[in-house]
Design an enzyme around this catalytic site. Structure first.
Site, PDB file in Angstrom:
ATOM      1  CB  ALA A 188       1.092   1.722   7.257  1.00 50.21           C
ATOM      2  NE  ARG A 189       5.190   0.261   1.509  1.00 51.59           N
ATOM      3  CZ  ARG A 189       6.180  -0.786   1.011  1.00 51.59           C
ATOM      4  NH1 ARG A 189       7.114  -1.413   1.545  1.00 51.59           N
ATOM      5  NH2 ARG A 189       5.810  -1.264  -0.194  1.00 51.59           N
ATOM      6  NE  ARG A 263      -3.366  -4.742  -4.925  1.00 48.65           N
ATOM      7  CZ  ARG A 263      -2.778  -3.409  -4.372  1.00 48.65           C
ATOM      8  NH1 ARG A 263      -3.088  -2.517  -4.015  1.00 48.65           N
ATOM      9  NH2 ARG A 263      -1.079  -3.100  -5.056  1.00 48.65           N
ATOM     10  CD  GLU A 391       0.816   5.269  -6.782  1.00 49.10           C
ATOM     11  OE1 GLU A 391       1.314   5.821  -5.429  1.00 49.10           O
ATOM     12  OE2 GLU A 391      -0.211   4.009  -6.515  1.00 49.10           O
TER      13      GLU A 391
END
Length: 437
Positions: A188-189, A263, A391
């Protein structure tokens, strides 16, 4: 009481409880870095210090340290002195990377609101902003209305709180075509992940609108299925209650909330890097694919997985482009050399735009091992040819709280990378249709 009624009541309780609370403050919290550690014993010492001073539900590891990579840890103000003193006593070197997370959060959000205010409601374009979920859905609806021959939007299912996982589909001419899957905001962040997906989506739309022949060819050969907000409940919660929330928002115990969706996929679930503790940020869930968000993605992609050629998962941060696998550093797929070569060419294109250095390789070699990821599932279960996770920015200067000024540069460099993969797909598969229904 029926199980369904109990779940609904618990959700209502959690919702009402948080509506009465002020937004969580991170004023005075810091982020420290700890250099790469030699040996498991030193790493164990660091983790013991955090476990001693910080309750599990308040621990926040931004990047785990390894023998080759530094670790990044958020220290809440009320535990900061005790943790730093213990690190000093254990002769563990550290440095402060972010002095005050609360200040960075306020600055980024004020700038974001200023950008939106400048547009004064005239433009519904969300590119270059950190949008709310309803703004993303409205944007997708407007695109499908403006370009009905190109775009359509629909929900692939709802969350525990009833929010839709809304997909935007882009493609021309229909028929039996290869498909590209994109997901973002699984955590979410990680606000730069949906803004990057939005930027890339917009590049495809603008290229079509401007008659760019290469982009029109991409859209003719491929259908793009883009899930900009994979974790709607968690994402909204970062806007309303807790900017640094990571998981989804389904209550899991009386005191813990949320499952780490990356996960929870049912390939190598429950292995290294996935926690069985419900309060942990990397909680893997009570069983594989326990979460509606994961089930919705699987049920949408898997029945026609043979048509998907590229699975792209956007995350932040670290500037790393991951090939398979995430769950182990001792094995790779048979075609890994090919996948790594393409990843390296993709990274080269990313770096060429703004000079931001990204690395290509597997997660265990570049960062750390983690199990139950969507990208591993995309190859291990769905057998999708090109399975990647990136990333995005940065190196930890902002971490999860990047300001709006990072949105466009991050999107531009990753659009350059995406084009490398798209050209490879068109060259290798453009003349060969996927298996028919």
């Amino acid at each position: 009481m029926e199980p369904f009624i109990r779940v609904v009541l618990l959700l209502l309780f959690v919702t009402s409880r948080h509506s009465l609370c002020e937004r969580i403050s991170y004023d005075g919290d810091i982020v420290i870095t700890i250099d790469a550690l030699e040996g498991d014993e030193r790493l164990g010492t660091v983790l013991d210090i955090f476990n001693k001073h910080i309750p599990l539900q308040e621990q926040d590891v931004w990047k785990e340290p390894s023998t080759t990579q530094p670790g990044f840890f958020r220290l809440p103000l009320k535990y900061k002195t005790d943790v730093l003193n213990s690190l000093d006593s254990a002769d563990i070197a550290y440095s402060v990377k972010i002095e005050d997370i609360g200040r960075l959060i306020r600055k980024a959000e004020e700038e974001n609101e200023a950008i939106k205010a400048q547009r004064n409601g005239i433009s519904r374009n969300i590119v270059g902003t950190f949008p709310r979920l309803d703004e993303v859905i409205e944007w997708m609806n407007n695109i499908s209305i403006q370009y009905p021959e190109l775009a359509s939007t629909f929900s692939i299912g709802n969350t525990a709180f009833g929010r839709p996982q809304q997909v935007l589909k882009l493609g021309l001419n229909g028929g039996n075509k290869w498909r590209v899957w994109v997901d973002a905001a699984m955590h979410a962040r990680e606000w730069l992940s949906p803004t990057t997906a939005i930027y890339i989506t917009d590049q495809l739309i603008q290229g079509y609108a401007n008659g760019d022949p290469e982009i029109i060819n991409f859209l003719t050969v491929l259908d793009f299925h883009i899930l900009i907000i994979s974790n709607p409940d968690g994402y909204e919660y970062t806007h309303t209650d807790d900017r640094l929330w990571r998981k989804n928002r389904r209550p899991t115990t009386d005191t813990c909330t949320g499952v780490d969706l990356n996960r929870n996929f049912a390939f190598q679930w429950g292995g290294t890097g996935a926690s069985p503790a419900p309060c942990d940020n990397t909680y893997m869930g009570p069983y594989a694919a326990s979460e509606r968000e994961v089930v919705n993605i699987v049920n949408y992609v898997l029945p026609e997985a043979s048509k998907y050629i590229w699975y792209m998962a956007y995350h932040t941060w670290g500037k790393q482009f991951f090939t398979r696998w995430d769950y182990t550093g001792s094995e790779v797929p048979p075609d890994h050399d090919e996948l790594l070569n393409l990843a390296q060419r993709t990274v080269d294109a990313i770096v060429a735009v703004n000079g931001e250095f990204y690395e290509a390789g597997t997660a265990p070699n570049l960062m750390y091992t983690f199990s139950g990821s969507s990208s591993d599932w995309s190859r291990g279960t769905a057998n999708i040819k090109y399975p990647y996770l990136v990333e995005l920015r940065d190196d930890g200067t902002y971490g999860f709280v990047a300001p709006p000024e990072e949105i466009i540069p991050c999107g531009a460099e990753n659009w350059a990378g995406a084009q490398v993969i798209l050209r490879e797909i068109v060259a290798n598969y453009g003349a060969t249709p996927p298996p028919s229904d």
